[in-house]
Motif scaffolding. Sequence first.
Motif, short mmCIF file in Angstrom:
data_model
loop_
_atom_site.label_atom_id
_atom_site.label_comp_id
_atom_site.label_asym_id
_atom_site.label_seq_id
_atom_site.Cartn_x
_atom_site.Cartn_y
_atom_site.Cartn_z
N ALA A 245 -4.76 19.50 -2.59
CA ALA A 245 -5.79 20.02 -3.50
C ALA A 245 -5.21 21.10 -4.41
N SER A 246 -4.14 21.79 -3.94
CA SER A 246 -3.58 22.88 -4.76
C SER A 246 -2.98 22.35 -6.06
N HIS A 247 -2.68 21.05 -6.12
CA HIS A 247 -2.26 20.49 -7.41
C HIS A 247 -3.00 19.18 -7.71
N SER A 248 -4.15 19.02 -7.11
CA SER A 248 -5.07 17.92 -7.42
C SER A 248 -4.45 16.53 -7.36
N VAL A 249 -3.79 16.23 -6.23
CA VAL A 249 -3.27 14.86 -6.09
C VAL A 249 -3.98 14.16 -4.94
N PRO A 250 -4.10 12.84 -5.03
CA PRO A 250 -4.79 12.10 -3.97
C PRO A 250 -3.94 12.00 -2.71
N CYS A 251 -4.61 11.82 -1.58
CA CYS A 251 -3.83 11.62 -0.35
C CYS A 251 -4.52 10.60 0.55
N ASN A 252 -3.69 9.97 1.36
CA ASN A 252 -4.14 9.07 2.43
C ASN A 252 -3.96 9.84 3.72
N MET A 253 -4.97 9.86 4.56
CA MET A 253 -4.87 10.60 5.81
C MET A 253 -5.00 9.62 6.98
N GLU A 254 -3.93 9.50 7.73
CA GLU A 254 -3.95 8.65 8.95
C GLU A 254 -3.80 9.60 10.13
N LEU A 255 -4.93 9.92 10.77
CA LEU A 255 -4.94 11.01 11.74
C LEU A 255 -5.14 10.46 13.16
N GLY A 256 -5.71 11.27 14.00
CA GLY A 256 -5.74 10.93 15.42
C GLY A 256 -6.94 10.10 15.84
N GLY A 257 -7.10 9.99 17.16
CA GLY A 257 -8.22 9.21 17.68
C GLY A 257 -8.47 9.48 19.15
N LYS A 258 -9.60 8.99 19.62
CA LYS A 258 -9.95 8.98 21.05
C LYS A 258 -10.71 7.68 21.22
N SER A 259 -9.99 6.59 21.04
CA SER A 259 -10.67 5.31 20.82
C SER A 259 -11.28 4.75 22.09
N PRO A 260 -12.53 4.23 21.97
CA PRO A 260 -13.21 3.66 23.13
C PRO A 260 -12.83 2.20 23.36
N GLN A 261 -12.74 1.83 24.64
CA GLN A 261 -12.68 0.41 25.01
C GLN A 261 -13.92 0.19 25.87
N ILE A 262 -14.77 -0.74 25.45
CA ILE A 262 -16.04 -0.98 26.16
C ILE A 262 -15.87 -2.23 27.03
N LEU A 263 -16.07 -2.04 28.32
CA LEU A 263 -15.87 -3.17 29.25
C LEU A 263 -17.22 -3.54 29.86
N LEU A 264 -17.70 -4.75 29.51
CA LEU A 264 -18.98 -5.21 30.06
C LEU A 264 -18.73 -6.01 31.34
N ALA A 265 -19.79 -6.06 32.16
CA ALA A 265 -19.63 -6.67 33.48
C ALA A 265 -19.31 -8.15 33.41
N ASP A 266 -19.67 -8.82 32.29
CA ASP A 266 -19.42 -10.26 32.21
C ASP A 266 -18.00 -10.59 31.74
N ALA A 267 -17.17 -9.56 31.47
CA ALA A 267 -15.84 -9.82 30.91
C ALA A 267 -14.94 -10.51 31.94
N ASP A 268 -13.95 -11.21 31.46
CA ASP A 268 -12.93 -11.80 32.33
C ASP A 268 -11.95 -10.67 32.69
N LEU A 269 -12.14 -10.10 33.87
CA LEU A 269 -11.37 -8.89 34.23
C LEU A 269 -9.87 -9.15 34.32
N ASP A 270 -9.49 -10.36 34.70
CA ASP A 270 -8.05 -10.63 34.81
C ASP A 270 -7.38 -10.56 33.44
N ARG A 271 -8.14 -10.87 32.40
CA ARG A 271 -7.59 -10.73 31.04
C ARG A 271 -7.81 -9.32 30.51
N ALA A 272 -8.99 -8.79 30.78
CA ALA A 272 -9.36 -7.52 30.15
C ALA A 272 -8.53 -6.34 30.68
N LEU A 273 -8.31 -6.30 32.00
CA LEU A 273 -7.67 -5.09 32.55
C LEU A 273 -6.23 -4.88 32.05
N PRO A 274 -5.40 -5.93 32.00
CA PRO A 274 -4.06 -5.71 31.42
C PRO A 274 -4.15 -5.28 29.95
#
Length: 488
Positions: A245-274
């Motif tokens: 902003a100090s010289h008015s140029v655009p930027c792309n920001m690729e920052l952090g995360g705390k991404s959720p994985q949602i596991l439903l009871a009907d999932a194929d656990l042998d595939r989902a857990l790995p």
Amino acid sequence: MPEKSVPMIPIVYGSTILPEGGDGLGQSFDPATGKVIAEFARAGERDVDLAVRAARRAFDQGPWSRMRPFERGRILQRIGELILERREDIARKECVDSGKPLRDAYWEVDCSARFFEFYGGASDKLQGRSIPLGPGWTDWTVKEPVGVSLHIIPWNYPFQLIARGVAPALASGCAVIIKPSAETPVTAYEFMKICQDAGLPEGQVNLVNGRGSVAGEMLARHPGVDQITFTGSVATGERVQIAAASHSVPCNMELGGKSPQILLADADLDRALPTILGGAFTHCGQVCNAGTRLLVERRIHDAVVERLHEAIGAMRLGAGIDDPDLGPLISLAHKHDVARFYDIAESEGALLLGAETPSAPELANGAFVRPALVVGADNTARIAREEIFGPVLTVIPFDTADEAVRMANDSPFGLVAGVHTRDIDTALSMAERLRVGQVWVNAFSVGLDVEFPFGGYKQSGFGREKGLEALAAYQQIKNVCIRHAVRD
Ligand code: NAD
């Protein structure tokens, strides 16, 4: 001090290769052993200025920005070929510098080559459009390169994240400055050599090593820089936004995360857990889009925790070069940061499973920790909200699909999410409602995935990397409008 002479990583701009910079020398360590593996020149103010001038000259005078797009594309494709030819060497160097398992380092190199194949192929397809204004008017748009593009890189995927941003920038006709992390300077120099061998014109890509607070800050504030692509933490990203902003140029920001994985009871656990384990623990959890919050339908919660606990207990730790399940963290300082979260989890009343410091003598000098599960935490707890950037998976039960979506969205971040279910209606309805840049269903990664866009909502950033969408950051749109006579 290094035990014997180690490789020296210079600053490179135009035809100049500087073995020492104005901010002295830095050292890079193998996080598995603590040994110095390279020294690097740290840029000071004068080095930064000369590098920006070299990039400016390359951009303003050409030849790159004036070449025919298909010619640029051929050179980019050549860079991709050379990356693959040097795969073994780059992967081994990356493995020792960043600590990641060898298979991840191979992926990193292969993915980097894909970026150059993909954007090399795109460089002659950057079309504008014709806009109808009625008789007597002709109007069209042209996509022009934004100019000198600065790429500030973190330490977790040093080579791949250079390729991810630099390939679309070069395809668009920009000149580039790369500022690697001071933790992992080694493979950026291999990239520079490849660019030269592929015939990229001098000054088109420039390498400025150094400290973030010195070289990084000066580059981001430099008036000769026209655009910034930053990948790193939220705190540093905010500083870089202020600098932009100090010289008015655009930027792309690729920052952090705390991404959720949602596991439903009907999932194929042998595939989902790995998949869930891979999503959380790849590169020891030091991945921006790591799925470190596991939301589990309550009726399978205890059984899932039991299976995950058993799986993490069996994970083999070791130096990246031995291709273990888990390598070390990036440094002892980062190990300390991660360990702080164990105390936080326990002070918040959660149960910590795993997380021991390994006792094997061959791991004694490295930044190793065993993977951990946090059970019994609430989604409002710090352990569920803050990015740890280590091998810690927080498991939280839910009762209904609506509650799972609400908890997934109740986060300062919004990078990616995973949904594991056999029910397509549940999957699609969740995908619609999740406030993240990318939703995976019964998957958490696809491998060499350069084709689709990637980027965050909320504090995970803005702008998009990968796919055709990434090109927009490196282009400006010019409109040309002509009024002319109308004849019958
Ligand atoms: P960091 O923010 O500490 O450093 C990133 C880069 O910024 C480094 O090159 C550093 O030298 C530089 N830097 C530091 N201070 C600066 C300043 N004042 N001005 C300019 N540059 C400065 O991040 P890190 O610890 O290297 O990487 C980990 C972080 O990166 C995590 O938060 C992770 O989520 C994030 N990350 C995000 C993505 C993504 O695509 N969203 C990918 C990888 C990593």
